[in-house]
Design an enzyme around this catalytic site. Structure first.
Site, short mmCIF file in Angstrom:
data_model
loop_
_atom_site.label_atom_id
_atom_site.label_comp_id
_atom_site.label_asym_id
_atom_site.label_seq_id
_atom_site.Cartn_x
_atom_site.Cartn_y
_atom_site.Cartn_z
N GLU A 105 0.84 -1.21 0.00
CA GLU A 105 0.00 0.00 0.00
C GLU A 105 0.87 1.24 0.00
OE1 GLU A 105 -2.66 -0.11 3.34
OE2 GLU A 105 -3.29 -2.16 2.91
N LYS A 107 1.98 4.68 1.53
CA LYS A 107 1.93 5.22 2.89
C LYS A 107 1.54 6.70 2.78
CE LYS A 107 4.53 5.24 7.20
NZ LYS A 107 4.38 6.64 7.55
N ASP A 109 0.69 10.39 3.56
CA ASP A 109 1.31 11.30 4.53
C ASP A 109 0.25 12.21 5.15
OD1 ASP A 109 3.31 12.24 6.03
OD2 ASP A 109 4.32 13.36 4.45
N TYR A 214 -7.66 2.03 5.59
CA TYR A 214 -6.74 0.93 5.28
C TYR A 214 -6.65 -0.14 6.37
CZ TYR A 214 -3.77 4.22 7.86
OH TYR A 214 -3.28 5.10 8.79
N LYS A 302 10.42 3.57 4.04
CA LYS A 302 10.37 5.03 3.96
C LYS A 302 11.22 5.50 2.79
CE LYS A 302 8.82 7.55 7.09
NZ LYS A 302 8.91 7.68 8.49
N CYS A 396 16.79 47.72 -9.71
CA CYS A 396 17.40 46.54 -10.33
C CYS A 396 18.84 46.38 -9.85
CB CYS A 396 17.36 46.68 -11.86
SG CYS A 396 18.23 45.34 -12.69
N CYS A 399 21.00 47.12 -13.34
CA CYS A 399 21.03 48.40 -14.04
C CYS A 399 20.52 49.55 -13.17
CB CYS A 399 20.21 48.32 -15.33
SG CYS A 399 18.44 48.18 -15.01
N CYS A 412 12.21 44.39 -13.47
CA CYS A 412 13.01 45.42 -14.10
C CYS A 412 12.43 45.57 -15.50
CB CYS A 412 14.48 44.98 -14.18
SG CYS A 412 15.46 46.08 -15.21
N CYS A 417 18.52 46.64 -19.97
CA CYS A 417 19.20 46.00 -18.83
C CYS A 417 20.05 44.84 -19.34
CB CYS A 417 18.19 45.50 -17.80
SG CYS A 417 18.97 44.63 -16.42
S1 IVH Z 1 -1.29 0.54 8.63
C1 IVH Z 1 -1.32 -1.77 12.47
N1 IVH Z 1 -1.39 1.57 6.22
O1 IVH Z 1 1.69 5.47 8.84
C2 IVH Z 1 -1.18 -1.05 11.19
N2 IVH Z 1 -0.61 2.96 8.00
O2 IVH Z 1 4.20 5.06 10.37
C3 IVH Z 1 -1.51 0.38 11.27
N3 IVH Z 1 -0.09 5.26 7.32
O3 IVH Z 1 0.30 5.38 12.06
C4 IVH Z 1 -1.06 1.24 10.19
N4 IVH Z 1 -0.63 5.02 5.18
O4 IVH Z 1 -0.80 6.91 10.26
C5 IVH Z 1 -1.08 1.78 7.50
N5 IVH Z 1 -1.59 2.35 4.04
C6 IVH Z 1 -1.29 2.56 5.32
C7 IVH Z 1 -0.82 3.82 5.78
C8 IVH Z 1 -0.49 3.97 7.14
C9 IVH Z 1 -0.20 5.86 6.11
C10 IVH Z 1 0.40 5.92 8.54
C11 IVH Z 1 -0.43 5.65 9.78
C12 IVH Z 1 0.51 5.00 10.73
C13 IVH Z 1 1.85 5.47 10.25
C14 IVH Z 1 2.95 4.53 10.66
#
Ligand code: IVH
Length: 653
Positions: A105, A107, A109, A214, A302, A396, A399, A412, A417
């Protein structure tokens, strides 16, 4: 009350169709009308008000403090891995105990949220907090349109996911804040987190937040055996599950997924900071278990950091090709994503003021994709009082002529110039323009300073000074010969390179191509009026005006370039057909052998435009069966009518 209930049903269904299915069945106007009616009923009968009413999304509920809530199951965080070795190690550890499939999945932000539904209705939204105790943010969660107030089954359920702000909403928000002289928010995650931690839900309602779900904490309650099934189950209930989730057989599949999203993350409309890898089977998850902080069955890869901290040593001003004067941060050099960074753009005065940047500050720097590094935020807690206030200049730096303010930037406007002239020359030879290899910025600048180059025509006269140039320090016969031969080669470029190279305001390389393709040679383009130009697809008023103005005042320059036999025709692949180039078509009635859309695409491909209404500017009206009023208008205005077969004949020529 019946009517109220009926409308709530209709609107909740419409929300579901819009946010989940991406396929609305009622128009925005209809939605608004129902909404107004509902607001009226509810204000006459506040005692009837339902928690799942879509009017609750508008915000307005103000709480006096955040109630603490204890999560039924702790909301755990994820362990991190940073490279392929660590990912393989994670896999090895798991394979010692089970034979896993993985769900990959994005992640997201943002910030995690727990949503509680009773009998299918949203009753509580809570932050993660420290994982055990979170805060009740129900009033704000209700304003998030991608979170259903009612789900498709009247069950009790908790789901978890991520609240986030799209890049677009974030940029809009910061634009607004800059206009109101408010401090800018550092990134979409902070913006989202700040929005849900407001007592007044109007703020969250105005912030356009979104949510992906998720995680299902109690899958066995619903007889669900794998995470992938759980995602499908939650999607069917009406939650938004991220569409880019993949089930893979092994760690090689995980690595492929990571590769794919490492290169594509910039294209996503929201920010992600990594990839989450989850063991799919719940029995296997149970076997693998947890540490005190993390599940052992999942981890987060990450992405390498996009941001680093460094010191902003000075602010220097540069003058660009358009005369725009830009403040730039001079930085203590730092490594970031494989390169050393010592400069970052500060865009304009408003940007520096909105971010409260002072000389001497510690700042975080960010580089996204290929773009110029940017200062994200100031670390105010690192100040020691010696920092110096920023002051915009009003003359400027090259010039000394007085700068003129337009929108947020200073310009400018002295056409003599030196810096503007040099930048224009550099632009002319650059990669997407005439691409004359061998002309680095410094050489162009030196030749300008020595008087060899005053305007772009002079490139083609340099050969007269061949002997002199060969005498210059740092140049040999070979390099001058190369340079001159590259200059000659550039004469054969297709028109769009020249158009872009001329530096016509608002004509980037993409627009240059559109113009070249549509007008085929420069004389056609010079003759095009403002009205002709705006008919071309993707050419708007600003560009059209700029093109007309440019050729009004630069005819002489074009004539001089022509004397040097520079190609001024489009040489690219062209489908453009004389019958269609620059012509405007209107379609009416049903066509039998081609859809409207296909007809439109075909016309545009051949260089024409399609308009929705008939006017004096229309060149042809294509008439299918049962034509509407457009046909009558065309007859009245004496516009040429094409039957379907005449039209088909025309496009096949
Ligand atoms: S699963 C027990 N899935 O990342 C599993 N977390 O660094 C719980 N996050 O606290 C988390 N996308 O806020 C999961 N597809 C995803 C995610 C996700 C973002 C965040 C979430 C978590 C943090 C962990």
């Amino acid at each position: 009350m019946d009517r109220m209930n009926e409308i709530i049903e209709i609107l909740n269904k419409a929300n579901y169709e819009y946010y989940v299915l991406d396929n609305p069945s009622i128009t925005d106007q209809e939605y608004d009308r129902y909404m107004q009616e509902l607001i009226k009923i509810e204000s006459n009968h506040p005692e009837w008000s339902r928690d799942d009413s879509p009017t609750k999304r508008v915000g307005g509920e103000v709480i006096s403090e955040f109630k603490k809530i204890v999560h039924e199951k702790p909301m755990l965080s994820l362990s991190n891995v940073f490279n392929e070795d660590e990912i393989r190690l994670f896999d090895e550890r798991i394979k010692k105990e089970v034979k896993p499939n993985y769900v990959c999945e994005l992640k997201i932000d943002g910030l995690s949220v727990s949503l509680l539904y009773k009998k299918g209705k949203l009753v509580r939204g809570a932050t993660r907090g420290d994982g055990v105790t979170g805060e009740d943010i129900t009033h704000n969660v209700r304003t998030i349109k991608s979170i259903p107030l009612v789900i498709n089954k009247p069950i009790d359920i908790e789901v978890r996911g991520e609240i986030y702000m799209s890049k677009k909403s974030f940029n809009n928000l910061n634009k607004k804040r800059a206009m109101n002289n408010e401090e800018l928010l550092a990134n979409p995650r902070n913006a989202a987190a700040g929005s849900v931690r407001q007592l007044d839900s109007k703020i969250a309602a105005s912030r356009n937040l979104d949510c992906f779900i998720y995680h299902l904490p109690n899958p066995s309650d619903y007889g669900i055996k794998t995470h992938y099934e759980a995602l499908k189950f939650m999607k069917d209930l009406g939650f938004i599950v991220n569409p880019n989730i993949e089930l893979v057989d092994n760690i090689e599949g995980v690595l492929k997924y990571i590769d794919k999203w490492t290169s594509n993350r910039e294209k996503l409309p929201y920010e992600i900071d990594g990839i989450v890898i989850k063991t799919n089977d719940f029995k296997q998850q149970e076997l693998l278990g947890f540490t005190s902080k993390y599940p052992k069955w999942a981890t987060a890869y990450k992405f390498p950091a996009l941001e680093v901290l460094t010191k902003l040593k000075d602010i220097k001003f540069t003058v660009g090709r358009t005369g725009q004067v830009t403040p730039n941060a001079v930085l203590e050099p730092v490594r970031l994503m494989g390169s050393v960074i010592s400069r970052a753009t500060l865009h304009n005065e408003d940007y520096v003021l909105a971010k409260h940047i002072k000389i001497g500050d510690v700042v975080s720097i960010r580089k996204a994709g290929d773009v110029i590094p940017e200062v994200v935020e100031v670390k105010k807690d690192r100040r020691n009082g010696t920092e110096i206030e920023f002051k915009m200049i009003h003359n400027c730096p090259i010039c000394n002529s007085e700068l003129v303010k337009k929108d947020s930037s200073y310009y400018c406007i002295n056409d003599k110039c030196d810096k503007i002239k040099i930048e224009n020359l550099i632009h002319f030879v650059s990669r997407d323009a005439m691409y004359i290899e061998g002309f680095g910025d410094n050489i162009v600048e030196d030749f300008y300073n020595m008087g060899y180059l005053k305007n772009v025509v002079d490139f083609y006269e340099l050969k007269q000074y061949k002997e002199e140039l060969m005498e210059l320090e740092g140049f040999g016969n070979k390099s001058i010969n190369n340079l001159l031969s590259n200059i000659e080669k550039s004469k054969n470029n297709s028109l769009e390179r020249l158009l872009f190279g001329l530096g016509i305001r608002y004509v980037g390389s993409k627009t240059a191509k559109i113009l070249a393709k549509n007008y085929l040679n420069i004389d056609n383009l010079i003759q095009a009026s403002y009205d002709d130009l705006i008919k071309v697809k993707d050419i708007g008023e600003v560009i059209a005006k700029s093109v007309v103005e440019y050729f009004q005042s630069n005819r002489q320059l074009i004539e001089e370039l022509k004397k040097h036999n520079i190609n001024m025709s489009y040489l690219g692949k062209t489908n453009v057909n004389e019958n269609f180039a620059g012509k405007t078509f209107v379609l009416t009635g049903t066509l039998s052998s081609i859809t409207r859309n296909e007809a439109k695409e075909k016309i545009e491909e051949l260089g024409g435009n399609v308009s929705g209404s008939v006017s004096k500017k229309t060149d042809y009206v294509v008439v299918g069966e049962n034509p509407g009023s457009k046909y009558e208008n065309a007859l009245k205005l004496g516009i040429e009518i094409l039957t379907e077969s005449e039209f088909l004949l025309k496009i096949s020529k």
